[in-house]
Each structure stands twice: as C-alpha cells, then as structure tokens.
Write a protein that holds these residues in place. Structure first.
Motif, mmCIF file in Angstrom:
data_model
loop_
_atom_site.group_PDB
_atom_site.id
_atom_site.type_symbol
_atom_site.label_atom_id
_atom_site.label_comp_id
_atom_site.label_asym_id
_atom_site.label_seq_id
_atom_site.Cartn_x
_atom_site.Cartn_y
_atom_site.Cartn_z
ATOM 1 N N MET A 1 -27.288 51.480 78.031
ATOM 2 C CA MET A 1 -27.911 52.744 77.620
ATOM 3 C C MET A 1 -28.774 52.520 76.381
ATOM 4 O O MET A 1 -28.492 51.650 75.563
ATOM 5 N N THR A 2 -29.831 53.290 76.253
ATOM 6 C CA THR A 2 -30.764 53.153 75.143
ATOM 7 C C THR A 2 -30.096 53.463 73.810
ATOM 8 O O THR A 2 -29.377 54.454 73.674
ATOM 9 N N ILE A 3 -30.345 52.626 72.823
ATOM 10 C CA ILE A 3 -29.827 52.864 71.480
ATOM 11 C C ILE A 3 -30.634 53.977 70.818
ATOM 12 O O ILE A 3 -31.863 53.955 70.823
ATOM 13 N N LYS A 4 -29.921 54.943 70.243
ATOM 14 C CA LYS A 4 -30.569 56.059 69.557
ATOM 15 C C LYS A 4 -30.242 56.111 68.069
ATOM 16 O O LYS A 4 -30.967 56.747 67.301
ATOM 17 N N ALA A 5 -29.138 55.480 67.674
ATOM 18 C CA ALA A 5 -28.694 55.577 66.282
ATOM 19 C C ALA A 5 -28.269 54.214 65.749
ATOM 20 O O ALA A 5 -27.677 53.410 66.471
ATOM 21 N N ILE A 6 -28.564 53.985 64.469
ATOM 22 C CA ILE A 6 -28.157 52.761 63.784
ATOM 23 C C ILE A 6 -27.237 53.155 62.637
ATOM 24 O O ILE A 6 -27.624 53.939 61.763
ATOM 25 N N LEU A 7 -26.022 52.630 62.648
ATOM 26 C CA LEU A 7 -25.040 52.915 61.603
ATOM 27 C C LEU A 7 -24.900 51.674 60.730
ATOM 28 O O LEU A 7 -24.354 50.655 61.166
ATOM 29 N N PHE A 8 -25.420 51.747 59.506
ATOM 30 C CA PHE A 8 -25.376 50.617 58.588
ATOM 31 C C PHE A 8 -24.184 50.710 57.644
ATOM 32 O O PHE A 8 -24.032 51.703 56.916
ATOM 33 N N ASP A 9 -23.367 49.678 57.629
ATOM 34 C CA ASP A 9 -22.406 49.512 56.548
ATOM 35 C C ASP A 9 -23.210 49.249 55.273
ATOM 36 O O ASP A 9 -24.353 48.790 55.333
ATOM 37 N N LEU A 10 -22.616 49.522 54.116
ATOM 38 C CA LEU A 10 -23.336 49.338 52.855
ATOM 39 C C LEU A 10 -22.938 48.050 52.140
ATOM 40 O O LEU A 10 -23.739 47.129 51.995
ATOM 41 N N ASP A 11 -21.692 47.971 51.708
ATOM 42 C CA ASP A 11 -21.243 46.848 50.882
ATOM 43 C C ASP A 11 -21.113 45.568 51.695
ATOM 44 O O ASP A 11 -20.375 45.512 52.678
ATOM 45 N N GLY A 12 -21.836 44.539 51.276
ATOM 46 C CA GLY A 12 -21.828 43.271 51.986
ATOM 47 C C GLY A 12 -22.870 43.204 53.082
ATOM 48 O O GLY A 12 -23.203 42.118 53.553
ATOM 49 N N THR A 13 -23.387 44.359 53.493
ATOM 50 C CA THR A 13 -24.380 44.413 54.566
ATOM 51 C C THR A 13 -25.763 44.721 54.008
ATOM 52 O O THR A 13 -26.693 43.926 54.166
ATOM 53 N N LEU A 14 -25.906 45.853 53.338
ATOM 54 C CA LEU A 14 -27.175 46.198 52.692
ATOM 55 C C LEU A 14 -27.177 45.827 51.213
ATOM 56 O O LEU A 14 -28.236 45.617 50.624
ATOM 57 N N LEU A 15 -25.992 45.766 50.624
ATOM 58 C CA LEU A 15 -25.844 45.406 49.210
ATOM 59 C C LEU A 15 -25.006 44.138 49.138
ATOM 60 O O LEU A 15 -23.911 44.080 49.705
ATOM 61 N N ASP A 16 -25.518 43.141 48.448
ATOM 62 C CA ASP A 16 -24.883 41.826 48.434
ATOM 63 C C ASP A 16 -23.765 41.752 47.394
ATOM 64 O O ASP A 16 -24.025 41.589 46.204
ATOM 65 N N MET B 1 -26.178 52.746 46.909
ATOM 66 C CA MET B 1 -27.385 52.746 47.736
ATOM 67 C C MET B 1 -28.618 52.486 46.872
ATOM 68 O O MET B 1 -29.529 51.752 47.274
ATOM 69 N N ALA B 2 -28.645 53.071 45.677
ATOM 70 C CA ALA B 2 -29.769 52.849 44.762
ATOM 71 C C ALA B 2 -29.824 51.387 44.331
ATOM 72 O O ALA B 2 -30.909 50.795 44.233
ATOM 73 N N TRP B 3 -28.663 50.796 44.076
ATOM 74 C CA TRP B 3 -28.634 49.381 43.706
ATOM 75 C C TRP B 3 -29.197 48.520 44.839
ATOM 76 O O TRP B 3 -29.809 47.481 44.590
ATOM 77 N N ALA B 4 -28.976 48.971 46.076
ATOM 78 C CA ALA B 4 -29.484 48.238 47.244
ATOM 79 C C ALA B 4 -30.951 48.547 47.517
ATOM 80 O O ALA B 4 -31.585 47.884 48.339
ATOM 81 N N GLY B 5 -31.486 49.587 46.846
ATOM 82 C CA GLY B 5 -32.881 49.965 47.045
ATOM 83 C C GLY B 5 -33.129 50.786 48.290
ATOM 84 O O GLY B 5 -34.249 50.836 48.798
ATOM 85 N N VAL B 6 -32.098 51.489 48.773
ATOM 86 C CA VAL B 6 -32.235 52.242 50.030
ATOM 87 C C VAL B 6 -31.752 53.688 49.882
ATOM 88 O O VAL B 6 -31.348 54.323 50.857
#
Length: 236
Positions: free
Chosen positions: A1-16, A139-144
């Motif tokens: 099925m077509t993907i409609k949503a992206i669920l991003f983890d924050l710590d370790g994923t978007l923020l190092d 999120m701000a620390w990650a720039g997002v």
C-alpha cells in the motif's frame, strides 16, 4: 500500500546523541542540583523513575502526564501546584544547557523538509516521557522545530509510550492513516516494534542501536539520507 505518513523518532535519529547512556545522566544531574533545596536528589530521581514506569505501564485511560503525576507527586510528598511551576522554570532556564550533550545532524533538516515537499504527513514520534517544551527544544537543537508537523508527541498529548504498539496506533488514529500507510523511521528496537502492527519501518543505526533487540526485522535499513532517497524514488 502507498505510504502516506512518515513518523520520525527524534533522539538518535534526527538528533545525534544517545539518550540513555549520555543525555539522561546529565539531565538527572541537572534536575538533582536544581531541586536540591526542595527534594533530596536521590528521592527526586527515584520519583521520576517511578512516574516514568507508570507511563510505561499505562492502560491509556489518562494522558502520560497524568499517569506520571499520580505516582510522582505522592511519592515526593509535595503538592503538584507547588512543584509544577518549578519544573517549568527548570525547562526554561536549565534544560537548554543540555544541548551541549547533543550534536546536530547536518542532513536532518533537508530530509524532513523533503518529506513535506513530497506531500507526506510528517510526525515527530519521540517517546513521550517529556513535556512538550523539552521536545520542542530538542527539535530546535536538531534544526527541525519550525515545520508544519501533523503531530508531535509529548507526555501532554499521548496515552502510551514506546515500545507499546498502541503508541503508534494512537498517532495513526490522530492523523487518519492505516498502519500499512506509515513508515516509521528510528534507531532502536522500540521504533521497529511498529512493524508488529503493520507499519513499514526504516532502521537508521546509531550508538543506541542494539542489533540483537531489533525485532521484527526492519523493512529497510540505511542512513537518514537513505530515507530521502527511498521516498523520492517512490514518487517517480
């Protein structure tokens, strides 16, 4: 099925950073020092751990904030209306100092922005043990932090926490997506557990990734930039 949503983890994923082995010890140390004039540090940390355990075991009848409060405040034996303002001061004046224990991923902003440009519903699916202000700051620390997300999970608006699959089901219900229409991007087993309810998953390995705990096997593996490449190719 077509993907409609992206669920991003924050710590370790978007923020190092590694939340458990690096960030949390400094967080608890800062809390202990900040509240030492009110609560002995050991009692404060024990109360927080008990409150966090209540979130983990939640039956979903109350928000995570309320599940925490029902255990924490009686344990420390100080009225909620007395301590809550002190916590808000802590998050406003002390928590920002903890940014030094994290590092921005230069590719994170571009990857997340691309998901919006491609028309996906984008969620910050960070484990909701923290209040919104602590999530927003990270999120701000990650720039997002300044993008139009469909949902940002925090302990105020969530009734479950990872690795409980109901955490992901609650998000999907809020944004109007079926599990098979969602891609969960994260770096730990607690993120990949979304595969048990039918979500597609993408493992972005970090220092927090424990390979033998990863079950079920992720749909995809790769870098954060690889998420962009995958979703861009699906649009062609």
């Amino acid at each position: 099925m077509t993907i409609k949503a992206i669920l991003f983890d924050l710590d370790g994923t978007l923020l190092d950073h590694d939340m458990r082995s690096d960030f949390l010890p400094h967080y608890f140390e800062a809390l202990g020092k900040n509240f030492a004039h009110i609560i002995p540090p050991k009692k404060l940390i024990q109360g927080i751990m008990l409150g966090s355990d209540a979130i983990t075991r939640s039956d979903g009848s109350v928000t995570n904030m309320e599940a925490f409060a029902r255990v924490f405040y009686p344990y420390v034996n100080i009225a909620r209306e007395t301590l809550e303002p002190e916590f808000m001061v802590f998050y406003r004046e002390v928590f920002p100092i903890l940014q030094e224990y994290t590092k921005r991923k230069p590719e994170a902003r571009d990857v997340v922005e691309t998901m919006f440009k491609l028309g996906y519903r984008v969620v910050i699916a960070t484990n909701p043990y923290f209040p919104y202000t602590a999530v927003q700051q990270r999120m701000a620390w990650a720039g997002v932090d300044d993008l139009p997300y469909h949902r940002i999970t925090s302990y105020e608006n969530s009734h479950f926490a990872k690795p409980d699959p109901r955490y992901f089901l609650e998000i999907l219900d809020e944004i109007g997506c079926k599990p098979e229409e969602a891609l969960v991007v994260g770096d730990e087993a607690m993120d990949m557990i979304a595969g048990t309810i039918g979500c597609q998953t993408f493992l972005v390995e970090s220092t927090a990734t424990i390979e033998h705990e990863i079950r079920p096997e992720p749909t995809y593996r790769g870098t954060l930039t690889g998420v962009k490449s995958l979703l861009t190719s699906k649009q062609k």
